[in-house]
Each structure stands twice: as C-alpha cells, then as structure tokens.
Design a protein around this motif. Structure first.
Motif, PDB file in Angstrom:
ATOM      1  N   LYS A   1       0.832  -1.210   0.000  1.00  0.00           N
ATOM      2  CA  LYS A   1       0.000   0.000   0.000  1.00  0.00           C
ATOM      3  C   LYS A   1       0.863   1.255   0.000  1.00  0.00           C
ATOM      4  O   LYS A   1       0.609   2.210  -0.735  1.00  0.00           O
ATOM      5  CB  LYS A   1      -0.936   0.004   1.211  1.00  0.00           C
ATOM      6  CG  LYS A   1      -2.014  -1.067   1.198  1.00  0.00           C
ATOM      7  CD  LYS A   1      -2.915  -0.906   2.419  1.00  0.00           C
ATOM      8  CE  LYS A   1      -3.947  -2.025   2.527  1.00  0.00           C
ATOM      9  NZ  LYS A   1      -3.364  -3.284   3.027  1.00  0.00           N
ATOM     10  N   ARG A   2       1.876   1.262   0.859  1.00  0.00           N
ATOM     11  CA  ARG A   2       2.741   2.445   0.941  1.00  0.00           C
ATOM     12  C   ARG A   2       3.476   2.664  -0.382  1.00  0.00           C
ATOM     13  O   ARG A   2       3.665   3.808  -0.824  1.00  0.00           O
ATOM     14  CB  ARG A   2       3.730   2.294   2.087  1.00  0.00           C
ATOM     15  CG  ARG A   2       3.063   2.244   3.444  1.00  0.00           C
ATOM     16  CD  ARG A   2       4.049   2.186   4.589  1.00  0.00           C
ATOM     17  NE  ARG A   2       4.659   3.489   4.818  1.00  0.00           N
ATOM     18  CZ  ARG A   2       5.396   3.774   5.885  1.00  0.00           C
ATOM     19  NH1 ARG A   2       5.631   2.851   6.798  1.00  0.00           N
ATOM     20  NH2 ARG A   2       5.915   4.981   6.027  1.00  0.00           N
ATOM     21  N   THR A   3       3.881   1.569  -1.024  1.00  0.00           N
ATOM     22  CA  THR A   3       4.535   1.676  -2.332  1.00  0.00           C
ATOM     23  C   THR A   3       3.576   2.288  -3.351  1.00  0.00           C
ATOM     24  O   THR A   3       3.975   3.167  -4.136  1.00  0.00           O
ATOM     25  CB  THR A   3       5.008   0.298  -2.819  1.00  0.00           C
ATOM     26  OG1 THR A   3       5.973  -0.213  -1.902  1.00  0.00           O
ATOM     27  CG2 THR A   3       5.615   0.379  -4.214  1.00  0.00           C
TER      28      THR A   3
ATOM     29  N   ASP B   1     -12.240   2.482  -0.999  1.00  0.00           N
ATOM     30  CA  ASP B   1     -11.755   1.165  -0.608  1.00  0.00           C
ATOM     31  C   ASP B   1     -12.376   0.703   0.705  1.00  0.00           C
ATOM     32  O   ASP B   1     -13.284   1.352   1.245  1.00  0.00           O
ATOM     33  CB  ASP B   1     -10.231   1.213  -0.490  1.00  0.00           C
ATOM     34  CG  ASP B   1      -9.550  -0.107  -0.798  1.00  0.00           C
ATOM     35  OD1 ASP B   1     -10.259  -1.111  -1.034  1.00  0.00           O
ATOM     36  OD2 ASP B   1      -8.312  -0.137  -0.810  1.00  0.00           O
ATOM     37  N   GLN B   2     -11.876  -0.414   1.201  1.00  0.00           N
ATOM     38  CA  GLN B   2     -12.290  -0.950   2.488  1.00  0.00           C
ATOM     39  C   GLN B   2     -11.125  -0.875   3.462  1.00  0.00           C
ATOM     40  O   GLN B   2      -9.976  -1.072   3.070  1.00  0.00           O
ATOM     41  CB  GLN B   2     -12.748  -2.406   2.338  1.00  0.00           C
ATOM     42  CG  GLN B   2     -14.033  -2.562   1.546  1.00  0.00           C
ATOM     43  CD  GLN B   2     -14.332  -4.017   1.288  1.00  0.00           C
ATOM     44  OE1 GLN B   2     -13.941  -4.568   0.270  1.00  0.00           O
ATOM     45  NE2 GLN B   2     -15.024  -4.649   2.207  1.00  0.00           N
ATOM     46  N   VAL B   3     -11.447  -0.594   4.723  1.00  0.00           N
ATOM     47  CA  VAL B   3     -10.406  -0.453   5.735  1.00  0.00           C
ATOM     48  C   VAL B   3     -10.705  -1.355   6.925  1.00  0.00           C
ATOM     49  O   VAL B   3     -11.837  -1.799   7.137  1.00  0.00           O
ATOM     50  CB  VAL B   3     -10.278   1.009   6.216  1.00  0.00           C
ATOM     51  CG1 VAL B   3      -9.820   1.907   5.080  1.00  0.00           C
ATOM     52  CG2 VAL B   3     -11.581   1.508   6.830  1.00  0.00           C
TER      53      VAL B   3
ATOM     54  N   GLU C   1      -6.816   5.442   9.730  1.00  0.00           N
ATOM     55  CA  GLU C   1      -5.907   6.463  10.243  1.00  0.00           C
ATOM     56  C   GLU C   1      -4.472   6.204   9.801  1.00  0.00           C
ATOM     57  O   GLU C   1      -3.735   7.135   9.445  1.00  0.00           O
ATOM     58  CB  GLU C   1      -5.981   6.521  11.771  1.00  0.00           C
ATOM     59  CG  GLU C   1      -5.128   7.612  12.382  1.00  0.00           C
ATOM     60  CD  GLU C   1      -5.257   7.681  13.894  1.00  0.00           C
ATOM     61  OE1 GLU C   1      -4.593   8.552  14.493  1.00  0.00           O
ATOM     62  OE2 GLU C   1      -6.011   6.875  14.481  1.00  0.00           O
ATOM     63  N   THR C   2      -4.089   4.937   9.786  1.00  0.00           N
ATOM     64  CA  THR C   2      -2.746   4.568   9.344  1.00  0.00           C
ATOM     65  C   THR C   2      -2.515   5.004   7.908  1.00  0.00           C
ATOM     66  O   THR C   2      -1.463   5.571   7.567  1.00  0.00           O
ATOM     67  CB  THR C   2      -2.551   3.046   9.464  1.00  0.00           C
ATOM     68  OG1 THR C   2      -2.704   2.658  10.834  1.00  0.00           O
ATOM     69  CG2 THR C   2      -1.180   2.621   8.966  1.00  0.00           C
ATOM     70  N   GLN C   3      -3.487   4.759   7.045  1.00  0.00           N
ATOM     71  CA  GLN C   3      -3.325   5.090   5.630  1.00  0.00           C
ATOM     72  C   GLN C   3      -3.325   6.599   5.390  1.00  0.00           C
ATOM     73  O   GLN C   3      -2.556   7.100   4.557  1.00  0.00           O
ATOM     74  CB  GLN C   3      -4.414   4.400   4.806  1.00  0.00           C
ATOM     75  CG  GLN C   3      -4.278   2.883   4.841  1.00  0.00           C
ATOM     76  CD  GLN C   3      -5.264   2.184   3.942  1.00  0.00           C
ATOM     77  OE1 GLN C   3      -5.139   2.220   2.718  1.00  0.00           O
ATOM     78  NE2 GLN C   3      -6.242   1.530   4.536  1.00  0.00           N
TER      79      GLN C   3
ATOM     80  N   LYS D   1       0.027  11.566   4.192  1.00  0.00           N
ATOM     81  CA  LYS D   1       0.626  12.820   4.663  1.00  0.00           C
ATOM     82  C   LYS D   1       2.142  12.735   4.672  1.00  0.00           C
ATOM     83  O   LYS D   1       2.834  13.671   4.248  1.00  0.00           O
ATOM     84  CB  LYS D   1       0.097  13.149   6.056  1.00  0.00           C
ATOM     85  CG  LYS D   1      -1.387  13.514   6.091  1.00  0.00           C
ATOM     86  CD  LYS D   1      -1.858  13.755   7.518  1.00  0.00           C
ATOM     87  CE  LYS D   1      -3.326  14.138   7.555  1.00  0.00           C
ATOM     88  NZ  LYS D   1      -3.832  14.318   8.949  1.00  0.00           N
ATOM     89  N   GLU D   2       2.664  11.599   5.151  1.00  0.00           N
ATOM     90  CA  GLU D   2       4.118  11.428   5.212  1.00  0.00           C
ATOM     91  C   GLU D   2       4.750  11.457   3.819  1.00  0.00           C
ATOM     92  O   GLU D   2       5.862  11.968   3.634  1.00  0.00           O
ATOM     93  CB  GLU D   2       4.451  10.103   5.901  1.00  0.00           C
ATOM     94  CG  GLU D   2       4.147  10.087   7.393  1.00  0.00           C
ATOM     95  CD  GLU D   2       4.202   8.683   7.978  1.00  0.00           C
ATOM     96  OE1 GLU D   2       4.567   7.735   7.229  1.00  0.00           O
ATOM     97  OE2 GLU D   2       3.859   8.517   9.160  1.00  0.00           O
ATOM     98  N   ILE D   3       4.044  10.898   2.846  1.00  0.00           N
ATOM     99  CA  ILE D   3       4.554  10.842   1.473  1.00  0.00           C
ATOM    100  C   ILE D   3       4.581  12.232   0.845  1.00  0.00           C
ATOM    101  O   ILE D   3       5.405  12.516  -0.030  1.00  0.00           O
ATOM    102  CB  ILE D   3       3.708   9.849   0.644  1.00  0.00           C
ATOM    103  CG1 ILE D   3       4.039   8.413   1.083  1.00  0.00           C
ATOM    104  CG2 ILE D   3       3.914  10.019  -0.852  1.00  0.00           C
ATOM    105  CD1 ILE D   3       3.026   7.391   0.656  1.00  0.00           C
TER     106      ILE D   3
END
Length: 233
Positions: free
Chosen positions: A131-133, A152-154, A199-201, A206-208
């Motif tokens: 996901k992060r990629t 999507d689904q979380v 929240e993680t996603q 934001k970090e990206i």
C-alpha cells in the motif's frame, strides 16, 4: 503466502467472477450509490481532457462514471485479471481513449503524467508495504496539483469495531437477494483481503507528501480517501 502467489490467486479469483461482477457489486456494497457518487464528486480537475490512471480497474466501473463527467478524458486501466479488463473493453467500445494494461500495478511508473489517479476496492488486497509503495508511486505519477482518490475498504480500529463492520456487512449482503453460491464466492474472496486501518493510511499519505489528505466518506469499513499533490511537488 508470497507476493507472487497472492497476486496469482487474486487474478484467478477475479477471473472466475468477471462475468457477474458488475451485477453483484451493487448488492455487495450496501452503500454503493453514496460510495461511488462521493468518489466521482471528488474528481475535480481543471483539465477538460484529463489523463486518468485507474489502479486495479477491474471492469472499468469507476472509470466509466468518470467518463460521463470527462468525456474527453484519456484513461489508463491496469488490472491483474485479463477477463475483468475484457469486460472493461466491452463497456467502453470505441467511445473513449483507453489504454489497457494486464499487469501488476504495484510498481507502475509514469512520472508526472496523470491529472487523476483512482482506485476502487483494490488496494486493500495489498500488504502494508504494498500500500505504501502504491501511494508513493501515485504521488510520483501525478502532475503537480493532481488528485488521488482511493475508494476502498479499511480495517476496524479495534477488534470490536472490526467485528461490527464484518457483521453489518454480512447481515446486509445476506438480505440482498444474492444466490447462495454468489454469497459463498464473495465470502471466499474476502480471504484475499489485507485491510489496513484508515488512520494509518491517511498518515502514510501525509508522510509521502500529499496535502489535504483526508477520509471524505465513511460507511462502516467502506471509505473514500483523498489526497492532492502539492502544486510545487
């Protein structure tokens, strides 16, 4: 299960259901109209013929909705399942400028090419690393000011909340009118899910570097996430 085997299983499972996927989707997504309407509403770009990348495009349902909004758009649809993309081809005929790619979209690179990158009900099949990629590559592949929309689904924030999500979805699809074999097939496909918390996603986005990263719509575990590439990015 390794990444390659996982992707092969995803391709196989969605090849099996390709012919009936669109008919079932409205029943398998209890909030179908709000979910997709919100995602389409967020796709607000200034270009009259935007370049749109659809990750895990499947039968092209999400892209077809955007085609109604942007009839001159140029689409790139990527999916692991050739049979799903065959449905997409029949959906669009010759009415749109569409490129079809049967491949793994995880490392797709076309830096700075797209005004809009979209995905619907696909990225949750990837690991956290995957996901992060995807999000990092999406940022690179967007033009400055471009938009990412992930419908999507979380995963529920706690095990109790996750059980609420799961039980609510099952009760609704059991009452949807789907045949037993269709329900069983849908439940079998949930084994492919590798959902991550919302929240993680959002924090990853934001970090990206995405600005205005937010969840704009949420109904149990169905969400629409939004991020915008900085104009100077």
């Amino acid at each position: 299960m390794g990444c390659l085997e996982s992707r092969q299983e995803i391709s196989s499972k969605f090849n099996e259901v390709a012919h009936a996927y669109d008919q079932q989707r409205r029943k398998l997504i209890p909030c179908f109209d709000d979910f997709y309407d919100t995602a389409v509403s967020l796709a607000d770009v200034s270009a009259s013929s935007p370049h749109i990348l659809d990750l895990g495009a499947g039968t092209g349902l999400f892209s077809s909705m955007l085609l109604r909004r942007y009839p001159k758009a140029k689409f790139t649809l990527i999916d692991l399942s050739p049979k799903m993309l065959e449905i997409a081809k029949s959906r669009f005929h010759e009415s749109a400028d569409v490129t079809y790619l049967v491949e793994d979209y995880t490392n797709f690179a076309a830096p700075g090419k797209f005004d809009l990158i979209i995905s619907a009900l696909s990225i949750h099949h990837l690991s956290d690393t995957g996901k992060r990629t995807i999000y990092r590559n999406a940022y690179a592949n967007l033009k400055p000011g471009g938009i990412l929309i992930n419908a999507d689904q979380v995963l529920g924030a706690t095990p109790f909340i996750e059980s609420l999500y799961t039980n609510n979805w099952k009760s609704k699809v059991e009452a949807s009118g789907l045949a037993r074999d269709e329900l069983d097939s849908a439940y079998e496909r949930t084994r492919l899910d590798r959902m991550s918390a919302l929240e993680t996603q959002i924090n990853w986005l934001k970090e990206i570097g995405f600005s205005d990263a937010d969840c704009v719509y949420k109904n149990f575990n169905f969400v629409v996430m939004f991020g915008r590439k900085r104009s100077g990015g």
